[in-house]
Design an enzyme around this catalytic site. Structure first.
Site: not given
Length: 648
Positions: A2, A51-52, A54-55, A78, A102, A297
């Site tokens: 995040c 917020r990204l 993930i959990i 994190g 988490d 790549i």
């Protein structure tokens, strides 16, 4: 993964929600899945979060998050990889969890154990801000290695913090002054080292430290872990049974990689085909019941192309492999976006392919594991053996004699040395006919008079070993002295000392910064299992004789990888992950670069000696000497400053 931001009240003026939102909005790319704002009832502190997910993708994982008692409020960036066993322990102690993130484990730990003990129990990457309502204290903390970034500043009795610089500018409402020390170190290194930033009065929180703010005053940063102590403890516990070391390295890394694969969203790996990324990918595939998604790549120029090697490793491991061959035009198209992507001036030329592979991976996954850290822990850089051997020999010669020899070499210009070698060429054996001899003689002179190993390494890795030469006269004096060594451990070999320095500086402020900014710009979480502190501590217990063997490094890591991948697929000379910046500046980038480098008559700022830069630019264009790395630092600063002025 995040973005976090926040501030305390300034001289009893409460935190302004509009300003806090502006700070958080500046981090939208780091967290495209949601936004959270929390301001204390009395306006004393405000925490923001992007917020990204993930959990725990539900609302129970949203931030800022309060502990069950309401005492602690957390904004955190994190992942904690051992959160499941910690959660079980906290549950047994009576904490009642609402979700399964988490994040909630951290606030629960602070409620039952306190912040300091909780930090000592966490295995992961993080930057966090914790408000203690009872003590009325704001604490900032960063993970042991410095994987996740955190900036802070104190102004007018208030503290502001953020994952990147732009929110701090939004909080101030104006662009801070450029730090001359930060600028000089950027010219020297190509990045701004902690605790400096490019702005005066804005600091990077050093890794493995806690800063507390209360009643308008800061305490710290105070370390809770140390690279130096870890290195010293590792040398006191050296392991000498190679088979046992190999078996334990395999078991430990398997477990760590397994924990790094916990995710509620699609996950994959960056695969270059080198030793580090191949090891991580092999262990991921060994622990997975389906093909791991891998990404690489390639470039048409064979000097920069690792895609064929990555494809061979992927085929052997049977991963679900995606590769993209990038044209020169694709890479050049990224350059205008670099100031936005990297936030602070940054001049590691591998920043372009790093961003491109992150962009590729994000099309299929939200989390990607990488092999970063293997070079620093297992001796992957050639300079470790070269510099330590060179120093051992150089140090036998009295320094006054070395200084005299350096002065003699510098008495002739690089062009003069080029002419001399051309005249002598027919009489010299091929191995004594170097390309760009004038440039190499200048490099030799720069290190001959080095008083210490630290000075020697610093000069060899510097873009501008003497940045005062290109800073304006009013700014130059501050650049002359090197920053002190980040860590010193007595009684260890030179190569180990170099590895410890790199772990504390280059790894943190170049490698990890590059990966964080590139991946976060596209909303991708990058995880680095080789830098889990549990593996870092074990790696320092492995003797150098198991890292350096037969003139090269990573011996024990190669033996581990050989259990999963045939040696013929990875045993080859180390290849840089970059672009041909020297030739590009003489070719397709020439016009763009000239707009910045040839403007001595109408400079955009007065920090540089434009005549010195123009002379360097002309030397490079003439092909007399390759100055691409040096010129890239100037270009990255000038283009960044031009963009930063639009932040306000």
């Amino acid at each position: 993964m995040c973005g976090i931001a926040g501030a305390t009240a300034a001289r009893h003026a409460p935190v302004d929600r509009t300003v806090l939102k502006r700070m958080t909005d500046a981090l939208a790319h780091r967290g495209p899945d949601g936004e959270g704002l929390w301001i204390a009832d009395d306006g004393e502190v405000g925490l923001g979060h992007r917020r990204l997910s993930i959990i725990d993708l539900s609302s129970f994982g949203a931030q800022p998050m309060q502990s069950a008692s309401g005492r602690f409020v957390l904004s955190y960036n994190g992942e904690i990889y051992n959160y499941l066993p910690l959660r079980d322990e906290l549950t047994r102690l009576g904490y009642r969890f609402s979700g399964h993130s988490d994040t909630e484990v951290i606030v629960a730990g602070c409620q039952l154990w306190g912040l300091e003990k909780t930090l000592s129990r966490l295995a992961g990457m993080f930057a966090l801000a914790m408000w203690d309502k009872q003590e009325r204290t704001l604490s900032l903390a960063r993970d042991r290695i410095g994987i996740k970034p955190l900036y802070y500043t104190v102004n007018d009795g208030a503290l502001a913090f953020a994952s990147e610089l732009r929110p701090i500018v939004a909080w101030r409402g104006s662009l801070p002054e450029i730090s001359l020390r930060g600028l000089s170190e950027f010219l020297r290194l190509g990045y701004v080292p902690s605790p400096l930033s490019i702005f005066e009065g804005v600091h990077k929180l050093p890794p493995a430290t806690v800063l507390t703010f209360r009643d308008g005053r800061t305490a710290g940063p105070t370390p809770y872990w140390s690279v130096g102590e870890t290195v010293a403890r590792g040398f006191a516990r050296q392991r000498h049974n190679e088979t046992a070391v190999l078996d334990e390295l395999d078991a430990r890394l398997r477990e760590i990689v397994s924990q790094h694969m916990i995710s509620d969203v699609p996950l994959g790996a960056f695969l270059s085909g080198g030793i580090d990324s191949s090891t991580v990918t092999a262990l991921m595939q060994a622990g997975s019941n389906q093909p791991v998604k891998t990404f690489s790549i390639g470039f048409d120029d064979p000097a920069y192309n690792e895609a064929t090697h990555a494809a061979e490793v992927a085929a052997h491991l049977k991963t679900d492999h995606t590769e993209l061959y990038v044209s020169e035009q694709d890479a050049l198209a990224v350059i205008p976006s670099l100031p936005d992507i990297y936030d602070e001036p940054f001049a590691d030329i591998s920043q372009i392919p790093t961003y491109l592979v992150a962009q590729l991976a994000r099309q299929r996954v939200t989390v990607s594991l990488s092999g970063d850290g293997g070079d620093e822990l297992f001796g992957g850089y050639n300079r470790y053996t070269f510099v330590s051997n060179y120093w051992d020999k150089l140090n036998r010669i009295p320094r006054p004699l070395r200084s005299l020899a350096a002065a003699g070499i510098n008495a002739a210009s690089p062009a003069t040395w080029d002419s001399a070698f051309r005249l002598l060429g027919p009489a010299l054996p091929p191995r004594l006919r170097p390309a760009l001899p004038g440039q190499k003689m200048q490099k030799i002179a720069s290190v001959l008079a080095a008083p210490t190993l630290y000075h020697l390494q610093s000069r060899l890795i510097s873009q501008w070993p003497h940045p005062e030469a290109v800073l304006a006269s009013g700014a130059g004096g501050i650049a002359e002295a090197l920053l002190p060594p980040p860590v010193e451990v007595s009684g260890i070999p030179s190569a180990a000392q170099q590895m410890a320095w790199d772990t504390s500086t280059y790894l943190v402020d170049d490698i990890l910064t590059k990966v964080d900014r590139a991946t976060m710009r596209v909303g991708l979480e990058a995880r680095v299992p080789l830098l889990d502190h549990r593996l870092v501590e074990f790696a320092w217990e492995i003797p150098l004789s198991m890292k350096f063997r037969d003139g090269s490094g990573k011996y024990i890591l190669k033996r581990l990888l050989e259990r999963y991948v045939p040696r013929r697929l990875f045993e080859r000379p180390k290849m840089g992950f970059g672009i041909p910046v020297d030739s590009w500046l003489r070719g397709p980038l020439k016009g763009w670069a000239a707009n910045y480098l040839s403007h001595s008559d109408r400079p955009t700022h007065d920090l540089f000696d434009r005549a010195a830069i123009d002379a360097t630019w002309r030397e490079h264009l003439d092909g007399r000497i390759d100055r691409g790395g040096q010129l890239w630092t100037v270009l990255m600063f000038d283009s960044w400053l031009q963009r930063a002025r639009q932040w306000v």
